[in-house]
Structures are given as structure tokens and as C-alpha cells.
Design a protein around this motif. Structure first.
Motif, PDB file in Angstrom:
ATOM      1  N   VAL A 295       0.842  -1.201   0.000  1.00 50.76           N
ATOM      2  CA  VAL A 295       0.000   0.000   0.000  1.00 50.76           C
ATOM      3  C   VAL A 295       0.874   1.247   0.000  1.00 50.76           C
ATOM      4  CG1 VAL A 295      -1.696   1.326   1.339  1.00 50.76           C
ATOM      5  CG2 VAL A 295      -2.029  -1.124   1.009  1.00 50.76           C
TER       6      VAL A 295
ATOM      7  N   ARG B  17       0.679   4.053  -2.741  1.00 47.24           N
ATOM      8  CA  ARG B  17       0.418   5.452  -2.362  1.00 47.24           C
ATOM      9  C   ARG B  17       1.423   6.372  -3.038  1.00 47.24           C
ATOM     10  NH1 ARG B  17       2.650   8.492   2.857  1.00 47.24           N
ATOM     11  NH2 ARG B  17       4.478   8.060   1.593  1.00 47.24           N
TER      12      ARG B  17
ATOM     13  N   LEU C  21      -4.939  -0.358  -5.818  1.00 45.66           N
ATOM     14  CA  LEU C  21      -5.029   0.086  -4.433  1.00 45.66           C
ATOM     15  C   LEU C  21      -6.392  -0.215  -3.808  1.00 45.66           C
ATOM     16  CD1 LEU C  21      -3.729   1.637  -2.046  1.00 45.66           C
ATOM     17  CD2 LEU C  21      -4.572   3.744  -3.101  1.00 45.66           C
TER      18      LEU C  21
ATOM     19  N   MET D  52      -7.058  -3.622  -2.113  1.00 45.16           N
ATOM     20  CA  MET D  52      -6.280  -3.788  -0.881  1.00 45.16           C
ATOM     21  C   MET D  52      -6.912  -3.001   0.265  1.00 45.16           C
ATOM     22  SD  MET D  52      -2.359  -3.901  -2.166  1.00 45.16           S
ATOM     23  CE  MET D  52      -1.860  -4.733  -0.663  1.00 45.16           C
ATOM     24  N   LEU D  53      -7.388  -1.786  -0.043  1.00 43.96           N
ATOM     25  CA  LEU D  53      -8.058  -0.997   0.996  1.00 43.96           C
ATOM     26  C   LEU D  53      -9.340  -1.687   1.445  1.00 43.96           C
ATOM     27  CD1 LEU D  53      -7.558   2.605  -0.456  1.00 43.96           C
ATOM     28  CD2 LEU D  53      -6.344   1.546   1.468  1.00 43.96           C
TER      29      LEU D  53
ATOM     30  N   GLU E 189     -10.986   3.562   1.153  1.00 40.87           N
ATOM     31  CA  GLU E 189     -11.531   2.730   0.070  1.00 40.87           C
ATOM     32  C   GLU E 189     -12.710   3.432  -0.608  1.00 40.87           C
ATOM     33  OE1 GLU E 189     -14.156  -0.702  -1.422  1.00 40.87           O
ATOM     34  OE2 GLU E 189     -14.454   0.216   0.525  1.00 40.87           O
TER      35      GLU E 189
ATOM     36  N   VAL F  20      -4.938   7.317   3.232  1.00 39.55           N
ATOM     37  CA  VAL F  20      -4.030   6.179   3.094  1.00 39.55           C
ATOM     38  C   VAL F  20      -2.776   6.403   3.944  1.00 39.55           C
ATOM     39  CG1 VAL F  20      -2.543   4.917   1.474  1.00 39.55           C
ATOM     40  CG2 VAL F  20      -4.886   5.456   0.844  1.00 39.55           C
TER      41      VAL F  20
END
Length: 184
Positions: free
Chosen positions: A46, A50, A72, A75-76, A99, A146
Motif C-alpha cells: 500500500v 500510495r 489500491l 487492498m483498501l 476505500e 491512506v
């Protein structure tokens, strides 16, 4: 010139990985404070996403921004669900907010006629260049969310966002423009 740019990017990537590796990764766990290796590895991914998202967004690259968001957002969602990774409830909430912002950003970029929800600007981050300026507040809030999630998962020690115009942070190269390299 290209090799100097590649070396600069490689140095940034290695620096980010070293910062993650040396950070306090033990805080990624649940209430008993024991983090798992998979949670730490996911947090490192992550962090890379980011930083990648920051670079491509501030370079104004819509396609790369969408591609990074496509990696991303799942995963969030996994962090927000709290089933795949062991994280504290507060970090799950932060992941859920991030997310939501990521999914909305992807939706607006897929259909530019869509109006994003109005979020306050993040004062510490400059606005994004066109054509990403339509999602500037949404995307900068996502980057902030994030970063907050990563700070909770990795216990601080995060490298700063690679944002142009922020003191102490190297600028993001803009495609087609020469990149000034730091003097040795």
C-alpha cells in the motif's frame, strides 16, 4: 539523462522500502499488539501504491492514476473488511474511508461527466494539474487517508508523499520536461 532519472527513482524506491523495513511494524496487529507478516507485507505494498499514485497523479497521467487506483482499492477493501488482515478497529475505519474515496475517484475518472462529492481541500497538498483537477480534493483526501492508515499499520516512520512544491520533498517529474537532479 535517462539513466540519472532512473537512478533517482531507484534511490527513492529503495529509501521508501528501507523506511518501511525500519519502521515500527509491530503496531499492525489487533488489540494484543502482534502484527502478522502478511499484514506488514500488504502495508508495504500500500505504501508503494500510495507513492506511485502520488507521482502519477501530480504528473497529470489519468490512465496511470486509474491503473494504480485499480490496484489500491481492493487492498483498501481487504483492510476495511478486517477478515484477511489483522488490524485494529480504528485502522479498519480509516481503510473504509480511504476505500470509499478511492472507489469514488475511480468512478469519476471513468466517467468525467460525474460530479465528485465535495470534500474540503487538504491544505498541505497542492491541487492536482488538469485533467485530474476535477478530482483534486477527493484524491488528495484519499492520499491523506491512506497515509493515516499506513501510519497506524506501520507505527510511523513513513517517507513523505512525493508531492511537488512541498518543502523537503523532491518534485515529481512531469513527462517531457527536464528533471533537475540534486547536486552531489
Amino acid at each position: 539523462m535517462k539513466s540519472k532519472i532512473a537512478r533517482s527513482i531507484a534511490v527513492l524506491a529503495v529509501g521508501s522500502l528501507l523506511a518501511v523495513a525500519s519502521g515500527g511494524v509491530a503496531s499492525a496487529g489487533v488489540a494484543d499488539g502482534h502484527g502478522s507478516t502478511s499484514t506488514q507485507a500488504a502495508a508495504a505494498q500500500v505504501l508503494q501504491l500510495r507513492d506511485g499514485l502520488t507521482k502519477v497523479a501530480y504528473a497529470g497521467d489519468v490512465a496511470a492514476t486509474r491503473g494504480t487506483l485499480d490496484k489500491l482499492n481492493p487492498m483498501l477493501a481487504d483492510f476495511a473488511a478486517g477478515k484477511r488482515y489483522s488490524i485494529q478497529a480504528e485502522q479498519q475505519n480509516t481503510a473504509a474511508v480511504a476505500e470509499s474515496q478511492g472507489v469514488e475517484t475511480s468512478r469519476v475518472l471513468a466517467d468525467p461527466g460525474t460530479t465528485p462529492r465535495q470534500l474540503p481541500p487538504v491544505p498541505s497538498l497542492p491541487k492536482l494539474p488538469p485533467p485530474l483537477d476535477i478530482v483534486s480534493n477527493l484524491l488528495t483526501n484519499l492520499l491523506t487517508s491512506v497515509t493515516g492508515l499506513l501510519a497506524g499499520l506501520l507505527g510511523g516512520g513513513l517517507p513523505p508523499l512525493p508531492v511537488p512544491g512541498v518543502p523537503g520533498v523532491p518534485g515529481v517529474p512531469t513527462p517531457g520536461l527536464p528533471v533537475p537532479l540534486p547536486k552531489p
